[in-house]
Design an enzyme around this catalytic site. Structure first.
Site, PDB file in Angstrom:
ATOM      1  N   ASP A 122      35.122  50.058  33.194  1.00  0.00           N
ATOM      2  CA  ASP A 122      35.016  49.642  34.036  1.00  0.00           C
ATOM      3  C   ASP A 122      36.333  50.041  35.164  1.00  0.00           C
ATOM      4  OD1 ASP A 122      36.221  48.909  31.896  1.00  0.00           O
ATOM      5  OD2 ASP A 122      36.839  46.610  33.764  1.00  0.00           O
ATOM      6  N   THR A 172      31.756  52.483  26.668  1.00  0.00           N
ATOM      7  CA  THR A 172      33.082  51.602  26.400  1.00  0.00           C
ATOM      8  C   THR A 172      32.039  51.075  24.872  1.00  0.00           C
ATOM      9  OG1 THR A 172      33.971  49.922  26.339  1.00  0.00           O
ATOM     10  CG2 THR A 172      32.024  49.806  27.402  1.00  0.00           C
ATOM     11  N   ILE A 173      33.339  51.465  23.773  1.00  0.00           N
ATOM     12  CA  ILE A 173      32.325  50.709  22.706  1.00  0.00           C
ATOM     13  C   ILE A 173      31.986  48.974  22.804  1.00  0.00           C
ATOM     14  CG2 ILE A 173      34.114  52.258  20.881  1.00  0.00           C
ATOM     15  CD1 ILE A 173      35.465  50.017  20.658  1.00  0.00           C
ATOM     16  N   ASP A 174      33.299  48.579  23.648  1.00  0.00           N
ATOM     17  CA  ASP A 174      33.088  46.975  24.108  1.00  0.00           C
ATOM     18  C   ASP A 174      31.496  46.235  24.650  1.00  0.00           C
ATOM     19  OD1 ASP A 174      35.486  47.225  23.595  1.00  0.00           O
ATOM     20  OD2 ASP A 174      36.698  47.842  25.541  1.00  0.00           O
ATOM     21  N   GLY A 234      40.128  54.352  27.100  1.00  0.00           N
ATOM     22  CA  GLY A 234      39.560  54.754  26.027  1.00  0.00           C
ATOM     23  C   GLY A 234      38.449  55.270  25.516  1.00  0.00           C
ATOM     24  N   ARG A 288      43.121  37.492   2.749  1.00  0.00           N
ATOM     25  CA  ARG A 288      43.260  38.478   3.221  1.00  0.00           C
ATOM     26  C   ARG A 288      42.790  38.612   4.801  1.00  0.00           C
ATOM     27  NH1 ARG A 288      46.285  37.184  -0.139  1.00  0.00           N
ATOM     28  NH2 ARG A 288      46.097  38.604  -2.372  1.00  0.00           N
ATOM     29  N   ARG A 299      37.850  43.610  23.376  1.00  0.00           N
ATOM     30  CA  ARG A 299      39.326  43.012  24.738  1.00  0.00           C
ATOM     31  C   ARG A 299      37.885  41.622  25.081  1.00  0.00           C
ATOM     32  NH1 ARG A 299      40.129  47.845  28.440  1.00  0.00           N
ATOM     33  NH2 ARG A 299      42.759  48.159  27.218  1.00  0.00           N
ATOM     34  N   ARG A 332      44.717  56.327  29.938  1.00  0.00           N
ATOM     35  CA  ARG A 332      44.581  55.571  31.427  1.00  0.00           C
ATOM     36  C   ARG A 332      44.851  55.682  32.532  1.00  0.00           C
ATOM     37  NH1 ARG A 332      41.610  51.767  28.273  1.00  0.00           N
ATOM     38  NH2 ARG A 332      42.384  51.855  25.846  1.00  0.00           N
ATOM     39  N   GLN A 341      37.472  51.756  14.242  1.00  0.00           N
ATOM     40  CA  GLN A 341      36.362  51.567  14.904  1.00  0.00           C
ATOM     41  C   GLN A 341      35.816  52.232  16.148  1.00  0.00           C
ATOM     42  OE1 GLN A 341      35.920  46.685  16.444  1.00  0.00           O
ATOM     43  NE2 GLN A 341      37.842  47.776  16.005  1.00  0.00           N
ATOM     44  N   HIS A 363      41.477  50.852  15.557  1.00  0.00           N
ATOM     45  CA  HIS A 363      40.630  52.319  16.131  1.00  0.00           C
ATOM     46  C   HIS A 363      39.228  52.830  14.994  1.00  0.00           C
ATOM     47  CE1 HIS A 363      43.806  51.270  18.871  1.00  0.00           C
ATOM     48  NE2 HIS A 363      43.836  51.693  19.723  1.00  0.00           N
ATOM     49  N   ASP A 396      31.183  45.795  27.568  1.00  0.00           N
ATOM     50  CA  ASP A 396      30.735  44.986  28.595  1.00  0.00           C
ATOM     51  C   ASP A 396      30.632  45.585  30.507  1.00  0.00           C
ATOM     52  OD1 ASP A 396      33.564  46.646  28.935  1.00  0.00           O
ATOM     53  OD2 ASP A 396      35.042  45.544  28.694  1.00  0.00           O
TER      54      ASP A 396
HETATM   55  O1  F6P Z   1      38.714  49.622  25.449  1.00  0.00           O
HETATM   56  C1  F6P Z   1      38.240  49.955  24.506  1.00  0.00           C
HETATM   57  C2  F6P Z   1      39.245  49.110  23.423  1.00  0.00           C
HETATM   58  O2  F6P Z   1      38.752  50.379  21.943  1.00  0.00           O
HETATM   59  C3  F6P Z   1      39.398  48.076  23.657  1.00  0.00           C
HETATM   60  O3  F6P Z   1      38.721  47.536  22.771  1.00  0.00           O
HETATM   61  C4  F6P Z   1      40.627  47.543  22.625  1.00  0.00           C
HETATM   62  O4  F6P Z   1      40.806  46.098  22.987  1.00  0.00           O
HETATM   63  C5  F6P Z   1      41.354  48.964  23.534  1.00  0.00           C
HETATM   64  O5  F6P Z   1      40.585  49.684  24.060  1.00  0.00           O
HETATM   65  C6  F6P Z   1      42.614  49.291  22.738  1.00  0.00           C
HETATM   66  O6  F6P Z   1      43.031  49.924  23.879  1.00  0.00           O
HETATM   67  P1  F6P Z   1      43.982  51.321  23.006  1.00  0.00           P
HETATM   68  O7  F6P Z   1      42.998  52.625  22.492  1.00  0.00           O
HETATM   69  O8  F6P Z   1      45.159  51.860  23.842  1.00  0.00           O
HETATM   70  O9  F6P Z   1      45.086  50.906  21.992  1.00  0.00           O
END
Ligand code: F6P
Length: 342
Positions: free
Chosen positions: A102, A124-126, A10, A266, A170, A71, A274, A272, A128
């Site tokens: 990763d 990674t934005i995550d 991503g 709501r 994730r 990917r 983010q 995305h 992790d």
């Molecule tokens: O790993 C980054 C991330 O933005 C995760 O937070 C999210 O689950 C995933 O990628 C979304 O992936 P895609 O851009 O393939 O929809």
């Protein structure tokens, strides 16, 4: 020396800062830099172009990646590793910088075991990824979450509503906890801690009855209530690295909260948003420092390593350490956020 650079997985804000730093520091040493298009897909196809300082001029504030990404998992393609070896040879590429999370760095590690000269840069934005305090992209994403909550707060307050904000991350709760803490969320639901919907609804009711009759609930896409067996997903398809597309938990609990509390609810899925747009100063600086260090590692012949932030120092760690396990939330940190729950 000819060095390839690719960005995989991503996209995230700060990738162009890394590319710019690699090209600029590389130029100081007289290194030729080859941009590899679309992550590992470009290495499989030998799809590269010479990257010079003109290409990287003015890219620092730009989101995404000028190299493109994918990917693609070359270890799952027939003769994938051999194709990459052959292409590196044909392109006279001495070393390869892989910028990714990763999955991308897992491939870089596998290739390094096969004798290819790889260096990793953690993205990674995550947030992790193990063996680094932070990955770039994360700071931008939590600022976006915080700003979204600030905006949602005023409309929630005016309408006396519950706002459920679903965020990415994730299987790790870094974005939810950090973004939620910065935005003053009334509850933060993360993958690492199963949540109890009844208790959540009771706390919302208590808060609303106490006079502050609106709430902000942040839920990570990978969070799970205690009674659910499976994660909520968009579909059942797996990507080349075996990941399922998460998403939908926000709607699921939004309906339940409205039903169980009687308060209008709501749901907002930040998705995305983010990952898009311009990086924060922190991510620009971290990406820049990582890019410069990646070139230094190549100069020193430290292959099979990843650049890493430890404290305020940029150091190098074996790629193996970065990919051996997922870095889930630090529970002490989550406890701080919990203090402010309704
Ligand atoms: O790993 C980054 C991330 O933005 C995760 O937070 C999210 O689950 C995933 O990628 C979304 O992936 P895609 O851009 O393939 O929809």
């Amino acid at each position: 020396m000819k060095i390839g650079i690719l960005t995989g997985g991503g996209d995230c804000p700060g990738l162009n800062a890394v590319i710019r730093a690699v090209v600029k520091r590389g130029a100081e040493y007289g290194y030729e830099i080859l941009g590899v298009k679309n992550g590992w897909k470009g290495m499989l196809e030998g799809d590269t172009f010479p990257l010079n300082t003109d290409h990287v001029s003015e890219i620092l504030p730009r989101g995404g990646t000028i190299l493109g990404t994918s990917r693609t998992n070359p270890t799952k393609e027939p003769d994938g590793v051999k194709k990459i070896k052959d292409n590196m040879k044909a392109l006279n590429m001495d070393a390869l910088i892989a910028v990714g999370g990763d999955d991308t760095l897992g491939v870089a590690y596998e290739l390094s075991k096969e004798g290819l000269k790889t260096v990793g840069v953690p993205k990674t934005i995550d947030n992790d990824l193990s063996a680094t305090d932070y990955t770039f992209g994360f700071d931008t994403s939590i600022n976006i979450v915080m700003e979204a909550i600030d905006r949602l707060r005023t409309t929630a307050e005016s309408h006396h509503r519950v706002m459920v904000v679903e965020v990415m991350g994730r299987h790790a709760g870094w974005i939810a906890t950090s973004g939620g803490m910065a935005g003053g969320a009334d509850a933060i639901l993360i993958p690492e801690v199963r949540f109890n919907l009844n208790e959540l609804c009771e706390s919302i009711k208590k808060k609303h009855k106490g006079g502050k009759d609106f709430s902000i609930i942040v839920v990570a896409e990978g969070a799970k209530p205690i009674e659910e067996k499976e994660l909520v997903t968009q579909d059942k398809k797996l990507d080349a690295f075996g990941h399922i597309r998460l998403g939908g938990i926000g709607q699921r609990i939004g309906h339940a909260i409205e039903k169980m509390t009687g308060y209008e609810t709501r749901v907002v899925v930040l998705g995305h948003l983010q990952r898009g747009g311009t990086p924060t100063a922190f991510d620009r600086i971290l990406g820049t420092r990582f890019g410069v260090k990646a070139i230094e590692l190549i100069k020193e012949g430290k292959f099979g390593n990843m650049v890493s932030l430890q404290g305020n120092e940029i150091v190098s760690v074996p790629l193996e350490k970065a990919v051996e396990k997922l870095k889930t939330i630090d529970m002490d940190f989550y406890e701080v956020a919990r203090t402010f729950f309704a």
